[in-house]
Structure formats: structure tokens, C-alpha cells
Design a protein around this motif. Structure first.
Motif, PDB file in Angstrom:
ATOM      1  N   UNK A  28      12.685  -3.301 -12.255  1.00  0.00           N
ATOM      2  CA  UNK A  28      14.110  -3.175 -11.903  1.00  0.00           C
ATOM      3  C   UNK A  28      14.450  -4.012 -10.665  1.00  0.00           C
ATOM      4  N   UNK A  29      13.473  -4.791 -10.215  1.00  0.00           N
ATOM      5  CA  UNK A  29      13.724  -5.684  -9.085  1.00  0.00           C
ATOM      6  C   UNK A  29      13.711  -5.008  -7.732  1.00  0.00           C
ATOM      7  N   UNK A  30      13.109  -3.829  -7.643  1.00  0.00           N
ATOM      8  CA  UNK A  30      13.054  -3.104  -6.376  1.00  0.00           C
ATOM      9  C   UNK A  30      11.922  -3.647  -5.497  1.00  0.00           C
ATOM     10  N   UNK A  31      12.144  -3.632  -4.179  1.00  0.00           N
ATOM     11  CA  UNK A  31      11.137  -4.117  -3.235  1.00  0.00           C
ATOM     12  C   UNK A  31      10.168  -3.012  -2.808  1.00  0.00           C
ATOM     13  N   UNK A  32      10.333  -1.810  -3.353  1.00  0.00           N
ATOM     14  CA  UNK A  32       9.468  -0.679  -2.997  1.00  0.00           C
ATOM     15  C   UNK A  32       8.045  -0.921  -3.492  1.00  0.00           C
ATOM     16  N   UNK A  33       7.098  -0.795  -2.583  1.00  0.00           N
ATOM     17  CA  UNK A  33       5.682  -0.929  -2.950  1.00  0.00           C
ATOM     18  C   UNK A  33       5.023   0.440  -2.783  1.00  0.00           C
ATOM     19  N   UNK A  34       4.797   1.097  -3.888  1.00  0.00           N
ATOM     20  CA  UNK A  34       4.251   2.446  -3.867  1.00  0.00           C
ATOM     21  C   UNK A  34       2.865   2.497  -3.240  1.00  0.00           C
ATOM     22  N   UNK A  35       2.166   1.356  -3.251  1.00  0.00           N
ATOM     23  CA  UNK A  35       0.801   1.308  -2.718  1.00  0.00           C
ATOM     24  C   UNK A  35       0.759   1.277  -1.188  1.00  0.00           C
ATOM     25  N   UNK A  36       1.934   1.153  -0.564  1.00  0.00           N
ATOM     26  CA  UNK A  36       2.002   1.205   0.899  1.00  0.00           C
ATOM     27  C   UNK A  36       1.987   2.644   1.422  1.00  0.00           C
ATOM     28  N   UNK A  37       2.090   3.595   0.510  1.00  0.00           N
ATOM     29  CA  UNK A  37       2.114   5.007   0.897  1.00  0.00           C
ATOM     30  C   UNK A  37       0.774   5.418   1.497  1.00  0.00           C
ATOM     31  N   UNK A  38       0.838   6.190   2.586  1.00  0.00           N
ATOM     32  CA  UNK A  38      -0.386   6.672   3.232  1.00  0.00           C
ATOM     33  C   UNK A  38      -1.217   7.480   2.230  1.00  0.00           C
ATOM     34  N   UNK A  39      -2.514   7.146   2.057  1.00  0.00           N
ATOM     35  CA  UNK A  39      -3.363   7.838   1.067  1.00  0.00           C
ATOM     36  C   UNK A  39      -3.420   9.356   1.254  1.00  0.00           C
ATOM     37  N   UNK A  40      -3.235   9.828   2.491  1.00  0.00           N
ATOM     38  CA  UNK A  40      -3.331  11.271   2.724  1.00  0.00           C
ATOM     39  C   UNK A  40      -2.206  12.022   1.999  1.00  0.00           C
ATOM     40  N   UNK A  41      -1.087  11.328   1.716  1.00  0.00           N
ATOM     41  CA  UNK A  41       0.014  11.952   0.978  1.00  0.00           C
ATOM     42  C   UNK A  41      -0.442  12.313  -0.434  1.00  0.00           C
ATOM     43  N   UNK A  42      -1.230  11.421  -1.040  1.00  0.00           N
ATOM     44  CA  UNK A  42      -1.775  11.699  -2.373  1.00  0.00           C
ATOM     45  C   UNK A  42      -2.687  12.921  -2.321  1.00  0.00           C
ATOM     46  N   UNK A  43      -3.440  13.038  -1.230  1.00  0.00           N
ATOM     47  CA  UNK A  43      -4.324  14.192  -1.071  1.00  0.00           C
ATOM     48  C   UNK A  43      -3.508  15.475  -0.989  1.00  0.00           C
ATOM     49  N   UNK A  44      -2.407  15.431  -0.224  1.00  0.00           N
ATOM     50  CA  UNK A  44      -1.529  16.599  -0.134  1.00  0.00           C
ATOM     51  C   UNK A  44      -1.022  16.998  -1.526  1.00  0.00           C
ATOM     52  N   UNK A  45      -0.610  16.001  -2.302  1.00  0.00           N
ATOM     53  CA  UNK A  45      -0.033  16.267  -3.626  1.00  0.00           C
ATOM     54  C   UNK A  45      -1.076  16.865  -4.571  1.00  0.00           C
ATOM     55  N   UNK A  46      -2.234  16.206  -4.657  1.00  0.00           N
ATOM     56  CA  UNK A  46      -3.277  16.663  -5.590  1.00  0.00           C
ATOM     57  C   UNK A  46      -3.759  18.066  -5.247  1.00  0.00           C
ATOM     58  N   UNK A  47      -4.181  18.250  -4.000  1.00  0.00           N
ATOM     59  CA  UNK A  47      -4.735  19.541  -3.604  1.00  0.00           C
ATOM     60  C   UNK A  47      -3.666  20.632  -3.554  1.00  0.00           C
ATOM     61  N   UNK A  48      -2.434  20.252  -3.203  1.00  0.00           N
ATOM     62  CA  UNK A  48      -1.349  21.222  -3.180  1.00  0.00           C
ATOM     63  C   UNK A  48      -1.029  21.740  -4.576  1.00  0.00           C
ATOM     64  N   UNK A  49      -0.898  20.827  -5.539  1.00  0.00           N
ATOM     65  CA  UNK A  49      -0.588  21.214  -6.915  1.00  0.00           C
ATOM     66  C   UNK A  49      -1.739  22.005  -7.534  1.00  0.00           C
ATOM     67  N   UNK A  50      -2.958  21.553  -7.280  1.00  0.00           N
ATOM     68  CA  UNK A  50      -4.127  22.244  -7.820  1.00  0.00           C
ATOM     69  C   UNK A  50      -4.257  23.646  -7.245  1.00  0.00           C
TER      70      UNK A  50
END
Length: 233
Positions: A88-110
Motif C-alpha cells: 500500500x506504499x506505507x513507509x512503516x517497517x514492522x521489523x523496527x519494532x523492539x523485539x521485547x514487544x513480541x515477547x510481551x505479546x507471545x507470553x501475554x497471550x499464552x
């Protein structure tokens, strides 16, 4: 040959990574408690649609390996989102997200999936007649929950909450898969140059035992105070 000096030096270095592990644990546990409680409410009161969705959610997270959940949240979903943003031509780079956020999401949901069952079983131990008793003195639905139901349910749930917290702490050792520099990740980095993995893994072993023991002691104190409240009631 076992390197005692490396063991001691690395042990001290790993303590600097303990706050990262505790941060993941606290944030994920808090998220799991909030989400798990509302999932439990939906299932206990058999709320239309929500109860079915909640059952599927719990079955998925309790029925699949947490390693697979990490791979999906950390690798698959970001790749799909990144491809979408580019399309869609967005400049957002999802890979710039701090890895610890993914940890919060995974462990929080689990964690929410497991805690929802803890809360559900705890809520079912409280006599339904106490709702009517609360209503007769003019309390609202949420006031009955906050003042009567929750204190009793929490007393029952504390041992299982302790188990969930300890298991969460141990599961955070997988955060290194998301490039989070927790205890395990730092140990691997330190051990790599000289292949001192035995010493590094022993350091991890000792630190996790200490941290988990402290957490269990804290829950024991909480459980004793809650038991005193229950006796008073």
C-alpha cells in the motif's frame, strides 16, 4: 575442563540480564491476568459468541507448543504485515519494532489462556447465592464481584497463580529466539567464544532457581494473608 573463573564472572554478568526477564514476566503476567479474567467471565456466564471464541482461543494457546507461537508471532505475522505495508506504499517497517514487544505479546497471550482456566475454576467455587445476597443489600453486579466474589476467588486461585508465574519465568528463557537479550541470550553470547556452555548453562540453572524460589516465597506470604482474610470472612 570446568572453568570456575568463567562460571563466577558470567554469573555476575547474567544478573544484569535478570531485569529484562523480570520485565517480560511482570508485563506478560499483568496482561495475562486482565485478559484471562475477562475470558473466564465470558465462559462462566456463557456470553453468546464470546464464550465460543474464548474456548477456541484457550484451546489454541494451550494445545500448541509455545515455540510455535513464538515463530508465528515473531516471524510469520511481521512478514505478512510488512508485505502488506509495502503493497500500500506505507513507509512503516514492522521489523523496527523492539523485539521485547513480541515477547510481551507471545507470553501475554499464552499466559492469558492458562490463567483464564485458573480464574474460571476459582469463580465456580464461589456459591452463586452470594450474588443474590449482594443484590439484596443494593450492590451492583460489579460491586458484588469486587467486594464479595473476587476476594474469595483469588484466595482459591493464588496457588495456581504462583504456578503460572513460575512457569512464565521459565518460559521467558525462550525469549532469546526473538533476539531479546535475556538471561539465556547473554549466557549463549558469553559462552560462544570459548565454548564454555557447561558453565554458562549452570549459571542459568542457578539464577532461575534463585528467582523462582523468591517468587514462590512472595506468593506464600500473599497466600497466608489471603487465608487470614478468608478465615475472618
Amino acid at each position: 575442563m570446568f572453568d570456575g573463573n568463567f562460571f563466577v564472572v558470567t554469573f555476575l554478568k547474567l544478573w544484569k540480564a535478570v531485569p529484562v526477564t523480570l520485565e517480560i514476566t511482570i508485563v506478560s503476567l499483568a496482561a495475562g491476568i486482565v485478559l484471562g479474567f475477562f475470558i473466564a467471565l465470558a465462559r462462566v456466564h456463557k456470553v453468546k459468541v464470546l464464550s465460543q471464541i474464548s474456548a477456541i482461543y484457550v484451546s489454541f494457546f494451550r494445545g500448541t507448543p509455545i515455540v510455535l507461537q513464538i515463530l508465528v508471532v515473531y516471524s510469520v505475522i511481521p512478514s505478512v504485515l510488512n508485505a502488506y505495508f509495502k503493497s500500500i506504499g506505507s513507509s512503516i517497517n514492522i521489523f523496527d519494532l523492539n523485539p521485547i514487544v513480541y515477547a510481551f505479546i507471545v507470553f501475554g497471550l499464552n499466559n492469558a489462556a492458562g490463567l483464564s482456566e485458573v480464574f474460571r475454576s476459582a469463580l465456580l467455587t464461589v456459591n452463586k447465592g452470594q450474588f443474590e445476597a449482594g443484590y439484596t443489600v443494593g450492590l451492583t453486579y460489579w460491586q458484588v464481584y469486587r467486594r464479595i466474589i473476587l476476594p474469595q476467588a483469588l484466595t482459591v486461585a493464588i496457588p495456581n497463580l504462583c504456578n503460572a508465574a513460575v512457569n512464565l519465568i521459565k518460559n521467558t528463557s525462550l525469549a532469546f529466539m526473538m533476539t531479546v537479550k535475556d538471561i539465556t541470550a547473554v549466557a549463549k553470547i558469553e559462552a560462544a567464544p570459548g565454548y564454555n556452555y557447561i558453565e554458562a548453562y549452570l549459571d542459568i540453572f542457578v539464577i532461575y532457581i534463585i528467582v523462582c524460589t523468591v517468587v514462590q516465597k512472595l506468593f506464600k506470604v500473599w497466600e497466608k494473608k489471603a487465608a487470614a482474610y478468608k478465615t475472618a470472612v
